[in-house]
Write an enzyme that holds these catalytic residues in place. Structure first.
Site, short mmCIF file in Angstrom:
data_model
loop_
_atom_site.label_atom_id
_atom_site.label_comp_id
_atom_site.label_asym_id
_atom_site.label_seq_id
_atom_site.Cartn_x
_atom_site.Cartn_y
_atom_site.Cartn_z
N LYS A 61 0.87 -1.15 -0.09
CA LYS A 61 0.07 0.04 -0.05
C LYS A 61 0.89 1.27 -0.17
O LYS A 61 0.67 2.34 -0.69
CB LYS A 61 -0.89 -0.03 1.29
N GLU A 117 10.02 -5.84 4.02
CA GLU A 117 10.23 -7.28 3.67
C GLU A 117 9.75 -7.20 1.86
O GLU A 117 10.59 -7.71 1.11
CB GLU A 117 9.25 -8.12 4.16
N GLY A 165 -5.53 -4.12 5.16
CA GLY A 165 -4.72 -5.00 4.55
C GLY A 165 -5.20 -6.35 4.46
O GLY A 165 -5.29 -7.25 3.62
N ARG A 166 -6.00 -6.87 5.75
CA ARG A 166 -6.21 -8.15 5.75
C ARG A 166 -7.90 -8.35 5.16
O ARG A 166 -8.39 -9.32 5.12
CB ARG A 166 -6.71 -8.49 7.25
N GLU A 211 -5.20 -10.26 14.11
CA GLU A 211 -4.60 -9.03 13.97
C GLU A 211 -5.84 -8.21 14.27
O GLU A 211 -5.90 -6.78 14.55
CB GLU A 211 -4.10 -8.83 12.51
N HIS A 226 -3.87 -37.26 12.26
CA HIS A 226 -2.56 -38.23 12.80
C HIS A 226 -1.46 -37.52 13.34
O HIS A 226 -0.25 -37.77 13.39
CB HIS A 226 -2.28 -38.77 11.43
N LYS A 257 8.04 -3.62 13.69
CA LYS A 257 8.75 -2.79 12.67
C LYS A 257 9.79 -1.69 12.90
O LYS A 257 10.81 -1.59 12.36
CB LYS A 257 7.66 -2.23 11.57
#
Length: 535
Positions: free
Chosen positions: A206, A212, A267-268, A353, A384, A504
């Site tokens: 954005k 990253e 964002g999410r 979040e 399992h 951050k």
């Protein structure tokens, strides 16, 4: 702080929980033969069975009293009206506009937003057509065969999950990859097998400042230029999804290659926006439209269905009961679909979040717990490994089971076995096995302590007709609206994420230390010692 009506609703709910907490699902089913009929709902392609939740009709009555006291419908109206309900960032929450522009008719900026959304979709459609038809080609004239989405968080998890989920609908001649981690192990092996002449990179950020994402983007650009020896190649092999056109231009991506989205797109909640460009490229724009249409269908259900028939509200209220009244600290998500293998990870960001908060809307400490720890994996893999804990670990762990009536990749005999396992696990978790039942099954007395299972683990089963772009859109919007309701019920801002920012900031402080520069004096002894060891 909650008002007196809300406080009273909580108190009544807690008093009821004290009476009901130890009741077993065996007993609840025995006294209520129509539990499935009374405790299941359907909307569109989704059937939701919550009869295995440890609730009674009175429980539901009290939970709905809480929803009324907390004014869930009032908060719905405020969100639709464009109020800045994300009050810590002074932002409206309008992600539904990305699939329902007409819902903003009462908002002053509604027509402008609707036009902007339509223009954004038109640009995505045109770009997809250019890539799929070969009209857009690399700098040497080759067709684009591989697309790499460079993003992190909401710019990665949502699109990555959808592309994986809809593998049965993907374009046969285009491969879409996702890179999020700045660890070279994520990007380097991919670059080693890609052809620079036919690869397109999407830089999804954005702000166009995500550490990253930019680290990976710079490396990808250097890889391209080292092999092409053509500075103009970036224009044909890089596009951006960002609101910062200037920063993208400084990187070398012209404005014509930037797909914008606004700051009211969290964002999410962003896969419906230009962040979904990778989705549209992977499955085709017509399928992307179907994904949006499915979400729109759930939006309408959430906004129009009566509270008692409302799937997102019901799902949220069940979480309130399990977390605040039964004492569950975690929640398992188990899709019996390998295509939905990334769905638990997607929900981890969406829910933790959003509602992983300890401070309420007024800035006061929370009076009760909010979001549980979400985790999970596809069935039958979990059976399992960690299902042992669910069956005999002695902790209340609510579960969501997600089943498909029809397989997206049908193989003879496979799907019936998969469904049988999903149904069996939810039943076994609910009802367990008593010593008498184990004895009747021929279990030796010495093994009875090991072969009895307490059961009483609550679960909800979501049954989808089949996994399609439209049904997936409904499923995702269902959980989005559940999170909205949880935020209202817990009185938290579900749309900020200040905890993400702290790490951050600290990382930016430590980066010069790793480069050999002097470290700040205020560093703790542990961090200072680890830095010295690394140097």
């Amino acid at each position: 702080m909650p008002d007196s009506n809300t406080r009273s609703a909580w108190q009544k709910l807690f008093a009821h929980a004290a009476q009901q907490r130890e009741r077993h699902l065996r007993e609840l089913f025995a006294e209520h033969p129509r539990r499935f009929e009374d405790f299941s709902l359907k909307s569109g392609d989704i059937l939701m069975d919550f009869s295995k939740q440890r609730i009674t009709p009175t429980t539901l009555d009290l939970l709905h009293e809480l929803a009324v006291a907390a004014d869930v419908t009032g908060w719905q109206r405020r969100m639709l009206a464009g109020e800045a309900i994300n009050h810590t960032e002074n932002r409206a929450v309008l992600h539904m506009a990305l699939r329902t522009p007409e819902s903003l008719a009462t908002h002053p900026d509604g027509p402008a937003i609707a036009k902007e959304v339509a223009q954004g979709l038109a640009r995505i459609a045109a770009f997809c057509s250019a890539i799929h038809t070969g009209a857009w080609r690399g700098h040497t004239g080759e067709r684009i065969t591989d697309v790499v989405n460079l993003g992190i968080g909401g710019s990665d998890l949502g699109p990555r999950m959808v592309v994986r989920a809809l593998a049965a609908h993907q374009q046969p001649d285009l491969h879409v990859h996702f890179v999020s981690n700045m660890d070279g192990a994520d990007l380097a092996p991919l670059l080693a097998r890609l052809n620079h002449r036919s690869t397109l990179f999407i830089v999804a950020s954005k702000t166009f400042g995500t550490q990253e994402t930019l680290a990976n983007a710079r490396t990808a650009r250097a890889w391209l230029l080292a092999q092409s020896h053509d500075p103009t190649a970036v224009h044909k092999h890089f596009v951006a999804v960002s609101s910062n056109v200037e920063a993208a231009a400084a990187f070398g991506i012209p404005a014509a290659n930037v797909f914008q989205f606004r700051d009211w797109v969290g964002g999410r909640f962003s896969l419906w926006s230009s962040v979904g460009l990778a989705i549209a490229l992977a499955i085709g724009f017509h399928h992307f439209e179907a994904l949006l249409a499915g979400a729109r269908r759930m939006d309408l259900h959430f906004l129009e269905a009566p509270a008692r028939q409302n799937l997102p509200l019901t799902l949220a209220l069940l979480d309130i009961w399990n977390i605040n009244c039964i004492g569950a600290a975690s929640h398992g998500i188990f899709p019996y679909s390998q295509s939905l293998e990334l769905f638990p990870a997607y929900l981890q960001q969406l829910e933790m979040e959003s509602t992983g908060k300890s401070v309420d809307r007024q800035g006061a400490p929370m009076e009760r717990k909010s979001c549980p720890i979400l985790w999970g994996s596809p069935g039958t893999n979990g059976q399992h490994s960690f299902f042992q804990l669910l069956h005999q670990g002695g902790q209340p762990i609510p579960c969501d089971f997600i089943l498909l009536k029809h397989a997206d990749f049908p193989l003879p005999g496979h799907h019936a076995q998969l469904l049988a396992n999903g149904l069996a696990q939810s039943a076994a978790l609910a009802f367990g096995q008593t010593a008498a039942e184990a004895r009747a099954a021929g279990i030796p007395e010495a093994l009875l302590p090991y072969r009895t299972f307490p059961g009483n683990q609550p679960s909800t089963t979501l049954l989808l007709e089949r996994l399609t772009p439209q049904s997936l859109g409904q499923l995702l919007a269902l959980y989005e609206h559940k999170v909205f309701c949880q935020g209202v019920l817990w009185n938290v801002n579900a749309f900020d994420q200040w905890g993400v920012e702290l790490g951050k900031q600290m990382a930016n402080t430590l980066l010069p230390c790793l480069a050999g520069e002097s470290c700040p004096a205020h560093l703790d002894a542990s961090t200072r010692g680890l830095l010295q060891a690394l140097q």
